[in-house]
Design a protein around this motif. Sequence first.
Motif, mmCIF file in Angstrom:
data_model
loop_
_atom_site.group_PDB
_atom_site.id
_atom_site.type_symbol
_atom_site.label_atom_id
_atom_site.label_comp_id
_atom_site.label_asym_id
_atom_site.label_seq_id
_atom_site.Cartn_x
_atom_site.Cartn_y
_atom_site.Cartn_z
ATOM 1 N N GLY A 168 0.819 -1.208 0.000
ATOM 2 C CA GLY A 168 0.000 0.000 0.000
ATOM 3 C C GLY A 168 0.852 1.257 0.000
ATOM 4 O O GLY A 168 0.548 2.235 -0.692
ATOM 5 N N ILE A 169 1.946 1.234 0.763
ATOM 6 C CA ILE A 169 2.845 2.385 0.821
ATOM 7 C C ILE A 169 3.611 2.529 -0.500
ATOM 8 O O ILE A 169 3.761 3.630 -1.026
ATOM 9 C CB ILE A 169 3.825 2.238 2.006
ATOM 10 C CG1 ILE A 169 3.031 2.206 3.321
ATOM 11 C CG2 ILE A 169 4.854 3.356 2.024
ATOM 12 C CD1 ILE A 169 3.858 1.841 4.531
ATOM 13 N N ASP A 193 1.684 4.165 -3.323
ATOM 14 C CA ASP A 193 1.560 5.616 -3.209
ATOM 15 C C ASP A 193 2.874 6.352 -3.436
ATOM 16 O O ASP A 193 2.876 7.536 -3.769
ATOM 17 C CB ASP A 193 1.010 5.988 -1.830
ATOM 18 C CG ASP A 193 -0.478 5.677 -1.697
ATOM 19 O OD1 ASP A 193 -1.184 5.765 -2.713
ATOM 20 O OD2 ASP A 193 -0.915 5.342 -0.588
ATOM 21 N N THR A 194 3.999 5.674 -3.221
ATOM 22 C CA THR A 194 5.297 6.336 -3.349
ATOM 23 C C THR A 194 5.960 6.060 -4.698
ATOM 24 O O THR A 194 6.304 6.986 -5.432
ATOM 25 C CB THR A 194 6.229 5.916 -2.202
ATOM 26 O OG1 THR A 194 6.268 4.484 -2.123
ATOM 27 C CG2 THR A 194 5.736 6.462 -0.872
ATOM 28 N N GLY A 237 4.446 4.374 -7.187
ATOM 29 C CA GLY A 237 3.432 4.395 -8.229
ATOM 30 C C GLY A 237 3.150 3.003 -8.758
ATOM 31 O O GLY A 237 4.029 2.133 -8.757
ATOM 32 N N LYS A 291 -5.241 1.140 -6.813
ATOM 33 C CA LYS A 291 -4.692 2.488 -6.951
ATOM 34 C C LYS A 291 -4.988 3.055 -8.346
ATOM 35 O O LYS A 291 -5.391 4.216 -8.492
ATOM 36 C CB LYS A 291 -3.187 2.447 -6.696
ATOM 37 C CG LYS A 291 -2.472 3.779 -6.846
ATOM 38 C CD LYS A 291 -2.787 4.713 -5.703
ATOM 39 C CE LYS A 291 -1.966 5.983 -5.789
ATOM 40 N NZ LYS A 291 -2.286 6.913 -4.683
ATOM 41 N N VAL A 322 -7.326 6.357 -9.277
ATOM 42 C CA VAL A 322 -6.762 7.540 -9.938
ATOM 43 C C VAL A 322 -7.395 7.790 -11.301
ATOM 44 O O VAL A 322 -7.638 8.941 -11.685
ATOM 45 C CB VAL A 322 -5.228 7.382 -10.083
ATOM 46 C CG1 VAL A 322 -4.645 8.485 -10.945
ATOM 47 C CG2 VAL A 322 -4.564 7.391 -8.707
ATOM 48 N N ASP A 335 0.868 6.253 -14.043
ATOM 49 C CA ASP A 335 0.409 6.395 -12.664
ATOM 50 C C ASP A 335 -0.791 7.325 -12.530
ATOM 51 O O ASP A 335 -1.581 7.210 -11.586
ATOM 52 C CB ASP A 335 1.546 6.914 -11.771
ATOM 53 C CG ASP A 335 2.679 5.907 -11.652
ATOM 54 O OD1 ASP A 335 2.405 4.701 -11.827
ATOM 55 O OD2 ASP A 335 3.828 6.330 -11.402
ATOM 56 N N ARG A 338 3.865 12.607 -6.041
ATOM 57 C CA ARG A 338 3.633 11.440 -5.197
ATOM 58 C C ARG A 338 3.822 11.827 -3.749
ATOM 59 O O ARG A 338 4.745 12.569 -3.414
ATOM 60 C CB ARG A 338 4.599 10.294 -5.548
ATOM 61 C CG ARG A 338 4.447 9.784 -6.960
ATOM 62 C CD ARG A 338 5.222 8.479 -7.116
ATOM 63 N NE ARG A 338 5.193 8.079 -8.499
ATOM 64 C CZ ARG A 338 6.123 8.398 -9.379
ATOM 65 N NH1 ARG A 338 7.157 9.117 -9.006
ATOM 66 N NH2 ARG A 338 6.031 8.006 -10.621
ATOM 67 N N PRO A 339 2.966 11.319 -2.865
ATOM 68 C CA PRO A 339 3.131 11.661 -1.457
ATOM 69 C C PRO A 339 4.425 11.099 -0.906
ATOM 70 O O PRO A 339 4.871 10.038 -1.316
ATOM 71 C CB PRO A 339 1.909 10.981 -0.799
ATOM 72 C CG PRO A 339 1.486 9.921 -1.756
ATOM 73 C CD PRO A 339 1.859 10.407 -3.118
ATOM 74 N N GLY A 393 -6.766 2.420 3.129
ATOM 75 C CA GLY A 393 -5.813 1.444 2.614
ATOM 76 C C GLY A 393 -5.276 0.541 3.707
ATOM 77 O O GLY A 393 -5.215 -0.681 3.554
#
Length: 425
Positions: free
Chosen positions: A70-71, A74-75, A77, A125, A129, A191, A201-202, A347
């Motif tokens: 999950g991480i 988000d990082t 992509g 994801k 998006v 992405d 990206r966060p 998430g």
Amino acid sequence: MGPLTPEQRRRRWLALAVVAVAYILSFFQRFAPAGIAQDLAATFQTSAASLGVLAATYFYIYTLMQIPTGILADTLGPRRILALGGLVGGIGSLLFGFAPSLDLALAGRTLVGLGVSVTFIAMLKLIAVWFEESRFATMVGICMLVGNLGSVLAGAPLSAMAQATGWRGVFIGVGGLSLVLAALCWLIVRDAPGTGQSAPRPRFDRTVVLSGLLAVLRNRSTWPAALVNTGMSGAFFTFAGLWATPYLMQVHGMARAVAANHLSLWFGGFAVGCLFIGGLSDRLGRRKPVMIAVSHVYVAIWLVLLSCATMPLPLSYALFALLGLSTAGFSLTWACAKEVNPPLLSGMSTSIANMGGFLCAAIMQPVVGWIMDLGWQGEMVGGARVYDLATWQHGVLAATLCAVLGAAASWRIRETRCRNIWQAN
């Protein structure tokens, strides 16, 4: 999300199609050992416990990767992790197919588990998006239905292919397909819709991630959903993932093709049930009654399997189709966990609910094998061990107890009326 151009709409469907095929392969890899359990036992001259470990390596690594994936989505992509996952899974499948020893086969299965563990979360994801929020649940349901084709393929079609080309050829072919999909993910998947700039990206602060994780774990309303998932999907993954075909052949005297057909019906029922049960719950505006009813039907069928009672073939087929439909009940646990936690932690909450079943299978597949080995009387057929009725009942009992755990936990589910109620906590 703003309106997409016709080119962007075309690209999102093309990307989703590629990822859906990768998802089909992940389901196939999850359940494939059941369709070729006899072949694996004969090839590696292995005990039931060792066979259980071989099948469970997928679940060990899949469990460990749930939250990190999950991480990573988000990082890094979805494009990067899908391409990397396909590469690792493809190499693992090739290693498994060529493996001359059980140790190398174990290494191959571990790489397969690592590679395919990213597919589901990355797919979610992408849907989040690229598609409108109002279509999210529908798109996820469709993708789950498509993905479950992989489990259907792991039943009768895999058994037929293994007999025609040998089980090694099947996994070598799947490995090659995984590598092709990895390349397609890199070339086609993006992405986020293009804006002329790379999508930001966060960047995660470790303290924030850990505090969010602890918040979900400390929420007592999270745990009933996680325990239902653990019991129901744990029993499913444990038995359907390895022991179902040998059980049907040895206890009920079925031909391999007939046993594989039962497995395909179980998987097919599950695929249909994932859409039907979720839709039923949404229309009723209730989670808990549906969860209780379905989980108790599930236990009732497991008690029939435990009895090892003989029945006419049409009734047996119908029972496995109903087993598949009731198995799909655990798909509600993601919504049950998500709706009692902060939306920003959806998430993590779904990942935690999802971990239980994989962890249960990782533990229970070798445990069932150990139980089977304890009762083995030394009989061998075609290089594979054969077990008597009492031994099979002991093995099935372990899976049945998992199903009972899920049904018991369903009574503790917090009713959300199909909306997020976290603020009411």
